[in-house]
Scaffold this motif. Sequence first.
Motif, mmCIF file in Angstrom:
data_model
loop_
_atom_site.group_PDB
_atom_site.id
_atom_site.type_symbol
_atom_site.label_atom_id
_atom_site.label_comp_id
_atom_site.label_asym_id
_atom_site.label_seq_id
_atom_site.Cartn_x
_atom_site.Cartn_y
_atom_site.Cartn_z
ATOM 1 N N ALA A 241 -5.715 4.322 17.997
ATOM 2 C CA ALA A 241 -6.711 5.395 18.112
ATOM 3 C C ALA A 241 -6.522 6.482 17.059
ATOM 4 N N ILE A 242 -5.333 6.506 16.442
ATOM 5 C CA ILE A 242 -5.049 7.537 15.444
ATOM 6 C C ILE A 242 -5.889 7.331 14.184
ATOM 7 N N TRP A 243 -6.080 6.077 13.800
ATOM 8 C CA TRP A 243 -6.660 5.774 12.500
ATOM 9 C C TRP A 243 -8.037 6.400 12.308
ATOM 10 N N ARG A 244 -8.899 6.329 13.313
ATOM 11 C CA ARG A 244 -10.269 6.821 13.127
ATOM 12 C C ARG A 244 -10.347 8.349 13.132
ATOM 13 N N ARG A 245 -9.227 9.021 13.394
ATOM 14 C CA ARG A 245 -9.222 10.492 13.356
ATOM 15 C C ARG A 245 -9.177 11.019 11.919
ATOM 16 N N PHE A 246 -8.872 10.152 10.955
ATOM 17 C CA PHE A 246 -8.692 10.611 9.580
ATOM 18 C C PHE A 246 -9.944 10.375 8.746
ATOM 19 N N ASP A 247 -10.255 11.369 7.902
ATOM 20 C CA ASP A 247 -11.409 11.266 7.006
ATOM 21 C C ASP A 247 -11.121 10.361 5.821
ATOM 22 N N GLU A 248 -9.880 10.350 5.361
ATOM 23 C CA GLU A 248 -9.477 9.514 4.229
ATOM 24 C C GLU A 248 -8.096 8.928 4.515
ATOM 25 N N ILE A 249 -7.888 7.697 4.053
ATOM 26 C CA ILE A 249 -6.580 7.046 4.149
ATOM 27 C C ILE A 249 -6.165 6.640 2.732
ATOM 28 N N VAL A 250 -5.015 7.113 2.302
ATOM 29 C CA VAL A 250 -4.547 6.871 0.940
ATOM 30 C C VAL A 250 -3.266 6.039 1.009
ATOM 31 N N PHE A 251 -3.293 4.866 0.364
ATOM 32 C CA PHE A 251 -2.124 3.999 0.333
ATOM 33 C C PHE A 251 -1.365 4.195 -0.986
ATOM 34 N N PHE A 252 -0.076 4.452 -0.866
ATOM 35 C CA PHE A 252 0.800 4.646 -2.023
ATOM 36 C C PHE A 252 1.619 3.368 -2.220
ATOM 37 N N ASP A 253 1.184 2.549 -3.155
ATOM 38 C CA ASP A 253 1.923 1.319 -3.459
ATOM 39 C C ASP A 253 3.031 1.609 -4.466
ATOM 40 N N LYS A 254 3.959 0.679 -4.588
ATOM 41 C CA LYS A 254 4.960 0.805 -5.652
ATOM 42 C C LYS A 254 4.232 0.726 -6.993
ATOM 43 N N PRO A 255 4.696 1.493 -7.973
ATOM 44 C CA PRO A 255 3.958 1.581 -9.244
ATOM 45 C C PRO A 255 3.900 0.242 -9.993
ATOM 46 N N ASN A 256 2.729 -0.039 -10.584
ATOM 47 C CA ASN A 256 2.602 -1.227 -11.432
ATOM 48 C C ASN A 256 3.209 -0.941 -12.807
ATOM 49 N N TYR A 257 3.079 -1.904 -13.706
ATOM 50 C CA TYR A 257 3.707 -1.771 -15.028
ATOM 51 C C TYR A 257 3.260 -0.498 -15.751
ATOM 52 N N ASN A 258 1.950 -0.257 -15.787
ATOM 53 C CA ASN A 258 1.433 0.919 -16.514
ATOM 54 C C ASN A 258 1.932 2.218 -15.911
ATOM 55 N N LEU A 259 1.984 2.279 -14.584
ATOM 56 C CA LEU A 259 2.481 3.495 -13.939
ATOM 57 C C LEU A 259 3.975 3.665 -14.170
ATOM 58 N N ARG A 260 4.716 2.554 -14.155
ATOM 59 C CA ARG A 260 6.158 2.647 -14.431
ATOM 60 C C ARG A 260 6.409 3.152 -15.844
ATOM 61 N N LEU A 261 5.600 2.685 -16.781
ATOM 62 C CA LEU A 261 5.737 3.148 -18.167
ATOM 63 C C LEU A 261 5.433 4.638 -18.266
ATOM 64 N N SER A 262 4.387 5.077 -17.574
ATOM 65 C CA SER A 262 4.034 6.508 -17.576
ATOM 66 C C SER A 262 5.122 7.342 -16.924
ATOM 67 N N LEU A 263 5.709 6.822 -15.859
ATOM 68 C CA LEU A 263 6.783 7.546 -15.175
ATOM 69 C C LEU A 263 8.015 7.666 -16.061
ATOM 70 N N LEU A 264 8.353 6.615 -16.793
ATOM 71 C CA LEU A 264 9.486 6.676 -17.722
ATOM 72 C C LEU A 264 9.234 7.710 -18.813
ATOM 73 N N ARG A 265 8.037 7.687 -19.378
ATOM 74 C CA ARG A 265 7.713 8.655 -20.429
ATOM 75 C C ARG A 265 7.776 10.088 -19.910
#
Length: 348
Positions: A241-265
Motif C-alpha cells: 500500500a506504500i507504493w501508490r502514496r508516492f508521486d515519483e519513484i526513482v531507482f538508483f542503479d549501480k553506475p554504467n561504464y559512462n557514469l563510472r568514467l564521469s565519477l572517476l574524472r
Amino acid sequence: MARGETLRRLFNSFSKDDRKEFRAAATQLIQEEKQKNHLLLAHDLERIMQKTTSQQFGSNHSPWEIYPEIPTDKETGLPLIDVLMPPLSWDRIILSDKNQKILEKIVIENRKFELLQSHNLTPASKILFCGSPGCGKTITAKVLAGVLERPLVYVNLSAIFSSFLGETAVNLTKIFDYVKTGEWVVFFDEFDAIAKDRNSNNEHGEIKRLVNSLLQLIDNSNCYQTLFIAATNYESLLDKAIWRRFDEIVFFDKPNYNLRLSLLRKNLSSIKHPSIDLNKFASRLKDTTGADIERICLDAIKSVILKGEDVLTSEDLEISVKHHSERMRIIKKRINFDEQSLENIRNE
C-alpha cells in the motif's frame, strides 16, 4: 484586532532581539493569512522567514535557534530529527540521464508551486528512492534541499522507535506535525524499517499498527510546500500500500561504464593524473557504486599527498583498487556468515 496584536507582538520582539518570540509572532501572522485564504502571501512569508533565518544565523547557531523547537522522544528525550541546510548543487552528484530529468522536473514543479496552485494543481511532493547502498540516495536528497534552498529535515529512525507500546506512532505524528510549520525537504532514510509489509509472517502487531499510522499520516499530510523523500535499500520489504502514496519513484542503479568514467574524472579532478587511462579503470570497476569509486579515488589521493607528491599515477590508483577489492571480500564474507547464522537459527 487580532492582526493588530500580532503585529505589535512581531515588532516588539524584533526591537528586543527576541528571536524565539519573533518567530512565534511571524508564524501566527502566517497562520492568520492562511485562514483568510491568502495562500500565496502566506507561502511567500514562510519562504522569506526560513531563508532569512538560515542565512542570518548560519552554522554558528544550533537548529533550535533557527527553526521551531525540534520534537523529541518522550522516553529518551532524543531529538526525532536533525535540521540541516546543505550548501549543495547539481554538480555535487552524477546521475543517469533518466534520473536527472525526473529530479529536475520535480525541482521545477516545487519552485513553481504558486503557478500550479493557480490552476488547482500541486507539485510532486512525495518521492521514493530505491537502490543499493552507496548509489547516491542520501546525497541526492541533500542536493535537492540545496537546489530548492530549503532546510533538510533528516528523520532520526534510531530515536523514533520507542520501547513503549504505541509511542513510535506518536513520534511519527510529531514529525508530520512539525513539518506543517514551514517549507522543507524531509528525508526518511531506511524507510523499510517503518513501512514493512504488513502481510509478512515475521512482523508482529505493533509493526502493523505502525504502518497503518504511517499510511494515514501520509494521506493526511497535504504539505504541498514540503518535499517528502523516502529511501530504501530493500524495496521488496515495503508494504504494497506504500507504493501508490508516492508521486515519483526513482531507482538508483549501480553506475554504467559512462557514469563510472564521469565519477572517476570528478573525484580525481583535484589532483594531476596525466598518465592514467581512466577508461581502463572505468571498465574494470563494473560492480562498484558511486560511493565505492569516491572512496577509491580519495584513498589514492591521500596516499599521494602523504608521500609528499602532487601527481597521481596508475600504480597509486591500482593500489587503491586492490585495497577496495580486499575490503569488499571481507564485507561479503561477513554478510554471508551473518545470513547463514540467521538461517541456522530459524531452522532450529
